[in-house]
Write an enzyme that holds these catalytic residues in place. Sequence first.
Site, PDB file in Angstrom:
ATOM      1  N   LYS A  25       0.826  -1.217   0.000  1.00  0.00           N
ATOM      2  CA  LYS A  25       0.000   0.000   0.000  1.00  0.00           C
ATOM      3  C   LYS A  25       0.857   1.264   0.000  1.00  0.00           C
ATOM      4  CE  LYS A  25      -1.704   1.936   3.914  1.00  0.00           C
ATOM      5  NZ  LYS A  25      -1.624   3.386   4.091  1.00  0.00           N
ATOM      6  N   ASN A  26       1.807   1.335   0.935  1.00  0.00           N
ATOM      7  CA  ASN A  26       2.526   2.594   1.090  1.00  0.00           C
ATOM      8  C   ASN A  26       3.518   2.853  -0.048  1.00  0.00           C
ATOM      9  OD1 ASN A  26       1.032   3.229   3.289  1.00  0.00           O
ATOM     10  ND2 ASN A  26       2.568   2.644   4.812  1.00  0.00           N
ATOM     11  N   ARG A  96      -4.587   9.910   3.372  1.00  0.00           N
ATOM     12  CA  ARG A  96      -3.402  10.666   3.738  1.00  0.00           C
ATOM     13  C   ARG A  96      -2.458  10.849   2.537  1.00  0.00           C
ATOM     14  NH1 ARG A  96      -1.692  14.108   7.297  1.00  0.00           N
ATOM     15  NH2 ARG A  96       0.551  14.109   7.503  1.00  0.00           N
ATOM     16  N   CYS A 120      -5.838   8.249   8.305  1.00  0.00           N
ATOM     17  CA  CYS A 120      -6.075   7.737   9.655  1.00  0.00           C
ATOM     18  C   CYS A 120      -5.827   8.829  10.692  1.00  0.00           C
ATOM     19  CB  CYS A 120      -5.142   6.561   9.950  1.00  0.00           C
ATOM     20  SG  CYS A 120      -5.619   5.053   9.109  1.00  0.00           S
ATOM     21  N   ARG A 125       0.040  14.897  12.632  1.00  0.00           N
ATOM     22  CA  ARG A 125       0.456  14.606  11.260  1.00  0.00           C
ATOM     23  C   ARG A 125       0.669  15.883  10.420  1.00  0.00           C
ATOM     24  NH1 ARG A 125      -2.391   9.281   8.955  1.00  0.00           N
ATOM     25  NH2 ARG A 125      -0.299   8.860   8.227  1.00  0.00           N
ATOM     26  N   PRO A 126       1.612  16.745  10.840  1.00  0.00           N
ATOM     27  CA  PRO A 126       1.857  17.976  10.087  1.00  0.00           C
ATOM     28  C   PRO A 126       2.509  17.696   8.731  1.00  0.00           C
ATOM     29  CG  PRO A 126       3.505  17.705  11.809  1.00  0.00           C
ATOM     30  CD  PRO A 126       2.522  16.578  11.979  1.00  0.00           C
ATOM     31  N   ILE A 127       2.516  18.712   7.829  1.00  0.00           N
ATOM     32  CA  ILE A 127       3.204  18.541   6.543  1.00  0.00           C
ATOM     33  C   ILE A 127       4.294  19.607   6.368  1.00  0.00           C
ATOM     34  CG2 ILE A 127       1.298  17.346   5.368  1.00  0.00           C
ATOM     35  CD1 ILE A 127       0.815  20.094   3.909  1.00  0.00           C
ATOM     36  N   ASP A 128       4.759  20.170   7.502  1.00  0.00           N
ATOM     37  CA  ASP A 128       5.761  21.235   7.419  1.00  0.00           C
ATOM     38  C   ASP A 128       7.039  20.785   6.693  1.00  0.00           C
ATOM     39  OD1 ASP A 128       5.890  19.644   9.928  1.00  0.00           O
ATOM     40  OD2 ASP A 128       7.760  20.720  10.209  1.00  0.00           O
ATOM     41  N   GLN A 129       7.429  19.532   6.870  1.00  0.00           N
ATOM     42  CA  GLN A 129       8.668  19.064   6.232  1.00  0.00           C
ATOM     43  C   GLN A 129       8.476  18.890   4.716  1.00  0.00           C
ATOM     44  OE1 GLN A 129      11.703  18.751   8.057  1.00  0.00           O
ATOM     45  NE2 GLN A 129      10.338  19.848   9.453  1.00  0.00           N
ATOM     46  N   ASP A 310       3.512   0.754  12.166  1.00  0.00           N
ATOM     47  CA  ASP A 310       2.316   0.157  11.542  1.00  0.00           C
ATOM     48  C   ASP A 310       2.079  -1.285  11.979  1.00  0.00           C
ATOM     49  OD1 ASP A 310       1.943   2.542  10.265  1.00  0.00           O
ATOM     50  OD2 ASP A 310       2.766   1.901   8.351  1.00  0.00           O
ATOM     51  N   ARG A 402      -9.097   0.105   3.342  1.00  0.00           N
ATOM     52  CA  ARG A 402      -8.168   1.048   2.706  1.00  0.00           C
ATOM     53  C   ARG A 402      -6.830   0.385   2.428  1.00  0.00           C
ATOM     54  NH1 ARG A 402      -6.605   5.092   6.402  1.00  0.00           N
ATOM     55  NH2 ARG A 402      -4.972   5.154   4.871  1.00  0.00           N
TER      56      ARG A 402
HETATM   57  N1  EPU Z   1       6.217  14.688  10.637  1.00  0.00           N
HETATM   58  C1  EPU Z   1       6.415  16.034  10.867  1.00  0.00           C
HETATM   59  N2  EPU Z   1       6.327  16.886   9.799  1.00  0.00           N
HETATM   60  C2  EPU Z   1       6.058  16.452   8.541  1.00  0.00           C
HETATM   61  C3  EPU Z   1       5.852  15.082   8.315  1.00  0.00           C
HETATM   62  C4  EPU Z   1       5.941  14.212   9.405  1.00  0.00           C
HETATM   63  O1  EPU Z   1       6.655  16.454  11.996  1.00  0.00           O
HETATM   64  O2  EPU Z   1       6.003  17.279   7.621  1.00  0.00           O
HETATM   65  C5  EPU Z   1       6.300  13.738  11.788  1.00  0.00           C
HETATM   66  C6  EPU Z   1       4.960  13.068  12.023  1.00  0.00           C
HETATM   67  O3  EPU Z   1       4.128  13.852  12.859  1.00  0.00           O
HETATM   68  C7  EPU Z   1       5.361  11.759  12.664  1.00  0.00           C
HETATM   69  C8  EPU Z   1       6.725  11.467  12.022  1.00  0.00           C
HETATM   70  O4  EPU Z   1       7.180  12.684  11.435  1.00  0.00           O
HETATM   71  O5  EPU Z   1       5.548  11.928  14.045  1.00  0.00           O
HETATM   72  C9  EPU Z   1       6.685  10.397  10.953  1.00  0.00           C
HETATM   73  O6  EPU Z   1       5.712  10.726   9.981  1.00  0.00           O
HETATM   74  P1  EPU Z   1       5.837  10.273   8.468  1.00  0.00           P
HETATM   75  O7  EPU Z   1       5.882  11.468   7.592  1.00  0.00           O
HETATM   76  O8  EPU Z   1       6.937   9.281   8.356  1.00  0.00           O
HETATM   77  O9  EPU Z   1       4.467   9.558   8.255  1.00  0.00           O
HETATM   78  P2  EPU Z   1       3.507   9.647   7.042  1.00  0.00           P
HETATM   79  O10 EPU Z   1       4.259   9.854   5.768  1.00  0.00           O
HETATM   80  O11 EPU Z   1       2.396  10.583   7.338  1.00  0.00           O
HETATM   81  C10 EPU Z   1       3.724   7.093   6.531  1.00  0.00           C
HETATM   82  C11 EPU Z   1       2.764   5.975   6.289  1.00  0.00           C
HETATM   83  C12 EPU Z   1       2.094   5.606   7.605  1.00  0.00           C
HETATM   84  C13 EPU Z   1       3.156   5.222   8.602  1.00  0.00           C
HETATM   85  C14 EPU Z   1       4.203   6.334   8.750  1.00  0.00           C
HETATM   86  C15 EPU Z   1       5.381   5.952   9.626  1.00  0.00           C
HETATM   87  C16 EPU Z   1       2.036   6.345   4.048  1.00  0.00           C
HETATM   88  C17 EPU Z   1       0.950   6.786   3.140  1.00  0.00           C
HETATM   89  N3  EPU Z   1       1.774   6.424   5.327  1.00  0.00           N
HETATM   90  O12 EPU Z   1       2.940   8.180   7.035  1.00  0.00           O
HETATM   91  O13 EPU Z   1       1.273   4.499   7.299  1.00  0.00           O
HETATM   92  O14 EPU Z   1       2.564   4.983   9.854  1.00  0.00           O
HETATM   93  O15 EPU Z   1       4.717   6.679   7.449  1.00  0.00           O
HETATM   94  O16 EPU Z   1       6.056   4.869   9.097  1.00  0.00           O
HETATM   95  O17 EPU Z   1       3.087   5.912   3.611  1.00  0.00           O
HETATM   96  C18 EPU Z   1      -0.424   2.971   7.671  1.00  0.00           C
HETATM   97  O18 EPU Z   1      -0.011   2.371   6.657  1.00  0.00           O
HETATM   98  O19 EPU Z   1      -1.278   2.501   8.456  1.00  0.00           O
HETATM   99  C19 EPU Z   1       0.101   4.295   7.941  1.00  0.00           C
HETATM  100  C20 EPU Z   1      -0.486   5.150   8.788  1.00  0.00           C
END
Ligand code: EPU
Length: 438
Positions: A25-26, A96, A120, A125-129, A310, A402
Amino acid sequence: MKAPARFVVRGGRRLTGEVEISGAKNAVVAILPAALLCDEPCVIENVPDISDVTISVQILRELGAVVEQLGPHTYRIDPRPVNCTCVPYESARKMRASYYFMGALLGRCGLARVSMPGGCPLGGRPIDQHLKAFRKLGAECKIERGMVDLQAKPLKGNQIFFDVVTVGATMNAILAAVKAEGLTVIGNAAKEPHIVDLASFLNSMGADIIGAGTDTIKIRGVKFLRGTSYPVIPDQIEAGTYMVAAAATKGDVLIKNVTVKHLDSIISVLEKIGVNVEADEEHDQVRVYVDGPLVKASVRTRPHPGFPTDMQPQISTLLCLAAGTSMVKEEVSEQRFQYVDELRRMGADIQVDGKVAVIEGKGVLTGAPVKACDLRAGAALMIAGLAAGGVTYIEDIHHIERGYADMVGKLTALGACISKEAIPVENAQTLPPAVGEV
Ligand code: EPU
């Protein structure tokens, strides 16, 4: 409107036999948007039949791409007719990973207007990065009325160092940089298998990406990406979920079409708990069986190659069935213990304090009506239901659908007694309160 459905699990049956793992999925949720960057049609294979794929395909079509399903797991995408750079709220809120359309549209068109993502409920879950990466590459970013507006003229390679290790922002930086002018170097990059898969997909089209899977990724921008035919990697978390399901039911299951290397941290934790795992790298399969007692363990989640967040709800469920007091520390996601209240309905004894859950293993769980509050919580409740005595009714199964392809079919083939049925009207909204709830 379709009536809401639930899974009905009659527990207490050992899982035995073989199960085939689907595409990841991811990985696929990034690879489908990445197809927008291609200058010719491309074919993607081993695509899982999950609702996140249905939504991604729908968004691609809304943008103007021509998407044909060539077989049950194969899609042909022609991005050449794309004539729109906007992903509205109605589409983006459903998952997401819609944030990958930001990087892909920016990389293709230099413009993107994408609604803030859904998905979820796992905390802030910010997107600042993600935005930091786009800005470093020369894009202007604004958030207005829930839409992220991105504009670049043109994108230029740069150094990007992430303040936290993030899967999504690493993938988005790759998507935006792959056709940017010059060299981009991503530091403190995430190393998950799906990052390597995205880079391999793009490289198969002629991109120049090295270092994916390490914390430094170098991308030299190219002008043209040719058509390709590419199979998505097997899903590490789906494989891990079936491994835990086999262990929780004291079963004996051969899990096929896996990448054994991706399962190292999961195998290591299962072995600590007393589960037997026979990994067969040559044939891409693992056998999981239990022939002794399950024992307590300490587990902490970490970015790859650590134990995946996960898999945390699933392994915590297994620890409810093990003897002794276990400790699980969640170091990646916020709010990843929401399933605990639901597991308590089934007799679990779990105390949560911040990032730590203390689990008193009772050895048994009992069936109950529960709700899946997110995807992996849903997987954990399925496992709990399979192992429990009695009947478990799982609601809000759209979360499970999903990310898990044909879970009912796969589990039924392993001997589980499980069905999907419409929720009777009189049952809607009538769950009794969880233990400790007022
Ligand atoms: N974070 C920030 N700023 C950002 C992005 C992330 O502070 O701009 C923080 C998040 O708040 C979190 C950490 O960085 O504490 C890790 O977040 P990450 O960006 O790695 O997570 P994601 O991309 O939102 C993906 C998977 C998730 C999985 C996480 C961690 C996808 C679509 N989603 O999420 O998958 O839990 O990585 O490995 O790839 C799932 O499959 O059930 C799922 C939620």
